[in-house]
Design a protein around this motif. Sequence first.
Motif, PDB file in Angstrom:
ATOM      1  N   GLY A  63       0.785  -1.230   0.000  1.00  0.00           N
ATOM      2  CA  GLY A  63       0.000   0.000   0.000  1.00  0.00           C
ATOM      3  C   GLY A  63       0.815   1.277   0.000  1.00  0.00           C
ATOM      4  O   GLY A  63       0.245   2.362  -0.025  1.00  0.00           O
ATOM      5  N   THR A  64       2.143   1.195   0.018  1.00  0.00           N
ATOM      6  CA  THR A  64       2.951   2.416  -0.004  1.00  0.00           C
ATOM      7  C   THR A  64       3.032   2.962  -1.420  1.00  0.00           C
ATOM      8  O   THR A  64       3.085   2.207  -2.389  1.00  0.00           O
ATOM      9  CB  THR A  64       4.373   2.148   0.531  1.00  0.00           C
ATOM     10  OG1 THR A  64       4.969   1.133  -0.263  1.00  0.00           O
ATOM     11  CG2 THR A  64       4.338   1.735   1.980  1.00  0.00           C
ATOM     12  N   VAL A  65       3.038   4.280  -1.530  1.00  0.00           N
ATOM     13  CA  VAL A  65       3.152   4.945  -2.816  1.00  0.00           C
ATOM     14  C   VAL A  65       4.474   5.691  -2.811  1.00  0.00           C
ATOM     15  O   VAL A  65       4.755   6.458  -1.891  1.00  0.00           O
ATOM     16  CB  VAL A  65       1.981   5.934  -3.043  1.00  0.00           C
ATOM     17  CG1 VAL A  65       2.162   6.686  -4.349  1.00  0.00           C
ATOM     18  CG2 VAL A  65       0.663   5.190  -3.041  1.00  0.00           C
ATOM     19  N   ALA A  66       5.293   5.445  -3.837  1.00  0.00           N
ATOM     20  CA  ALA A  66       6.614   6.066  -3.881  1.00  0.00           C
ATOM     21  C   ALA A  66       7.081   6.222  -5.319  1.00  0.00           C
ATOM     22  O   ALA A  66       6.597   5.541  -6.230  1.00  0.00           O
ATOM     23  CB  ALA A  66       7.621   5.224  -3.104  1.00  0.00           C
ATOM     24  N   ALA A 114       8.223  14.046  -4.725  1.00  0.00           N
ATOM     25  CA  ALA A 114       9.532  13.402  -4.711  1.00  0.00           C
ATOM     26  C   ALA A 114      10.105  13.341  -6.128  1.00  0.00           C
ATOM     27  O   ALA A 114      11.305  13.575  -6.332  1.00  0.00           O
ATOM     28  CB  ALA A 114       9.428  12.007  -4.116  1.00  0.00           C
ATOM     29  N   LEU A 115       9.255  13.057  -7.111  1.00  0.00           N
ATOM     30  CA  LEU A 115       9.689  13.064  -8.505  1.00  0.00           C
ATOM     31  C   LEU A 115      10.063  14.473  -8.938  1.00  0.00           C
ATOM     32  O   LEU A 115      11.077  14.675  -9.602  1.00  0.00           O
ATOM     33  CB  LEU A 115       8.586  12.504  -9.408  1.00  0.00           C
ATOM     34  CG  LEU A 115       8.813  12.625 -10.916  1.00  0.00           C
ATOM     35  CD1 LEU A 115      10.092  11.920 -11.336  1.00  0.00           C
ATOM     36  CD2 LEU A 115       7.617  12.072 -11.662  1.00  0.00           C
ATOM     37  N   ARG A 116       9.275  15.461  -8.535  1.00  0.00           N
ATOM     38  CA  ARG A 116       9.565  16.856  -8.895  1.00  0.00           C
ATOM     39  C   ARG A 116      10.925  17.278  -8.337  1.00  0.00           C
ATOM     40  O   ARG A 116      11.707  17.947  -9.003  1.00  0.00           O
ATOM     41  CB  ARG A 116       8.465  17.778  -8.375  1.00  0.00           C
ATOM     42  CG  ARG A 116       8.617  19.219  -8.837  1.00  0.00           C
ATOM     43  CD  ARG A 116       7.626  20.159  -8.153  1.00  0.00           C
ATOM     44  NE  ARG A 116       6.286  19.641  -8.058  1.00  0.00           N
ATOM     45  CZ  ARG A 116       5.318  19.852  -8.957  1.00  0.00           C
ATOM     46  NH1 ARG A 116       5.572  20.549 -10.032  1.00  0.00           N
ATOM     47  NH2 ARG A 116       4.117  19.359  -8.764  1.00  0.00           N
ATOM     48  N   ASN A 117      11.225  16.876  -7.082  1.00  0.00           N
ATOM     49  CA  ASN A 117      12.518  17.195  -6.483  1.00  0.00           C
ATOM     50  C   ASN A 117      13.656  16.526  -7.248  1.00  0.00           C
ATOM     51  O   ASN A 117      14.712  17.113  -7.440  1.00  0.00           O
ATOM     52  CB  ASN A 117      12.551  16.769  -5.015  1.00  0.00           C
ATOM     53  CG  ASN A 117      11.614  17.592  -4.174  1.00  0.00           C
ATOM     54  OD1 ASN A 117      11.227  18.698  -4.535  1.00  0.00           O
ATOM     55  ND2 ASN A 117      11.206  17.042  -3.041  1.00  0.00           N
TER      56      ASN A 117
END
Length: 140
Positions: A63-66, A114-117
């Motif tokens: 269930g984690t989104v990363a 996180a992707l934007r960073n």
Amino acid sequence: MQTVEEVGMRKRSSGVAADEAKPDATSARRRAGAVGTPRRTCVVCRSTTAKRTLHRIVRSPSGTVAYDPTGKAAGRGAYLCGQPACLDMAVRRRSVQRALKVTDTAAADAAVEALRNRVSSGSADQPASRSSDDEEVRSG
């Protein structure tokens, strides 16, 4: 007793040997090694490109989104092209949330951030190996 022709039934083929006599184009391509590169579609702008050029956000079985820079993590994936406009639209339209089938918007938004960073730090061209500062947010 009636024969096969009298009943109107078709005769059976002789089995596998008959199928091998007529190879189709798909199997010939597979044997020749002409398999194309995998292609994926950006969930926002719907542009289709090679899988390795897009960035993957994954919902793991737990269930984690990363953000998944390797593109190999287990789970349901959503692909983004990495353009700043697409990243903004992904948050606004909740495209990643819909593609990953999660109800928690914060988890999907955190993965897009996180992707934007990663994109703004300059390593956007080649998704690098996963580092410890990537965020994982547990959803639902």
